[in-house]
Design a protein around this motif. Structure first.
Motif, mmCIF file in Angstrom:
data_model
loop_
_atom_site.group_PDB
_atom_site.id
_atom_site.type_symbol
_atom_site.label_atom_id
_atom_site.label_comp_id
_atom_site.label_asym_id
_atom_site.label_seq_id
_atom_site.Cartn_x
_atom_site.Cartn_y
_atom_site.Cartn_z
ATOM 1 N N PHE A 1 38.582 46.673 29.652
ATOM 2 C CA PHE A 1 39.519 45.557 29.718
ATOM 3 C C PHE A 1 40.144 45.412 28.332
ATOM 4 O O PHE A 1 39.436 45.538 27.326
ATOM 5 C CB PHE A 1 38.798 44.268 30.122
ATOM 6 C CG PHE A 1 38.433 44.207 31.575
ATOM 7 C CD1 PHE A 1 39.185 43.461 32.461
ATOM 8 C CD2 PHE A 1 37.341 44.919 32.057
ATOM 9 C CE1 PHE A 1 38.854 43.408 33.810
ATOM 10 C CE2 PHE A 1 36.997 44.882 33.400
ATOM 11 C CZ PHE A 1 37.760 44.116 34.280
ATOM 12 N N LYS B 1 42.766 40.293 28.742
ATOM 13 C CA LYS B 1 41.900 40.549 29.909
ATOM 14 C C LYS B 1 40.428 40.659 29.507
ATOM 15 O O LYS B 1 39.550 40.598 30.360
ATOM 16 C CB LYS B 1 42.327 41.834 30.635
ATOM 17 C CG LYS B 1 43.758 41.812 31.141
ATOM 18 C CD LYS B 1 43.959 40.798 32.215
ATOM 19 C CE LYS B 1 45.374 40.870 32.757
ATOM 20 N NZ LYS B 1 45.693 39.782 33.635
ATOM 21 N N TRP C 1 41.982 45.125 35.349
ATOM 22 C CA TRP C 1 42.920 44.016 35.198
ATOM 23 C C TRP C 1 42.505 42.785 36.009
ATOM 24 O O TRP C 1 43.068 41.706 35.847
ATOM 25 C CB TRP C 1 44.342 44.449 35.544
ATOM 26 C CG TRP C 1 44.517 45.075 36.901
ATOM 27 C CD1 TRP C 1 44.361 46.387 37.221
ATOM 28 C CD2 TRP C 1 44.897 44.423 38.110
ATOM 29 N NE1 TRP C 1 44.614 46.593 38.556
ATOM 30 C CE2 TRP C 1 44.957 45.390 39.127
ATOM 31 C CE3 TRP C 1 45.215 43.098 38.439
ATOM 32 C CZ2 TRP C 1 45.292 45.088 40.437
ATOM 33 C CZ3 TRP C 1 45.558 42.799 39.743
ATOM 34 C CH2 TRP C 1 45.595 43.796 40.721
#
Length: 122
Positions: free
Chosen positions: A42, A46, A86
């Motif tokens: 990530f 995120k 995501w």
């Protein structure tokens, strides 16, 4: 694409380079005949999505495959792949995918006429 399984490891957020690029890895172990340990990265904002998850939790991770080309100073070209997450969401343990919720119970109708129940032709 999605990866589903149990969280095996959640890494710390790392800042890389001078531009403040942030990344954080999570390893998800799939639950199949031959389990796979999939590392998902990530990046940037995120990375905070992983704050609410713990090792051992069953999750579904939405991913994108990323590939890039790199040429060394000696002129050798190499290729690298990254699995980039995501979205992450918790899933119920041992719940079959696509299972519909049980039907809601309804109360019996109370406004039926006494005569209506004998309308059957047999």
């Amino acid at each position: 694409m999605e990866v589903q399984g149990k969280i095996k490891m959640i890494g710390e957020t790392e800042t890389v380079g001078n531009n403040g690029f942030r990344k954080r890895d999570v390893v998800v172990t799939t639950e199949e005949q031959y389990p796979q340990h999939i590392s998902v990265q990530f990046v940037q904002d995120k990375t905070d999505l992983l704050n609410n998850y713990q090792v051992g939790q069953d999750v579904k991770v939405s991913i994108n495959l990323r590939g890039r080309e790199w040429t060394s100073p000696q002129g050798e070209t190499k290729y690298f792949n990254t699995i980039q997450g995501w979205r992450i969401e918790s899933v119920q343990a041992n719940a079959p995918q696509g299972q519909t919720p049980p039907p809601q119970a309804f109360e019996p109708a109370t406004d039926l006429n006494e005569e209506d129940h004998d309308d059957l032709p047999f």
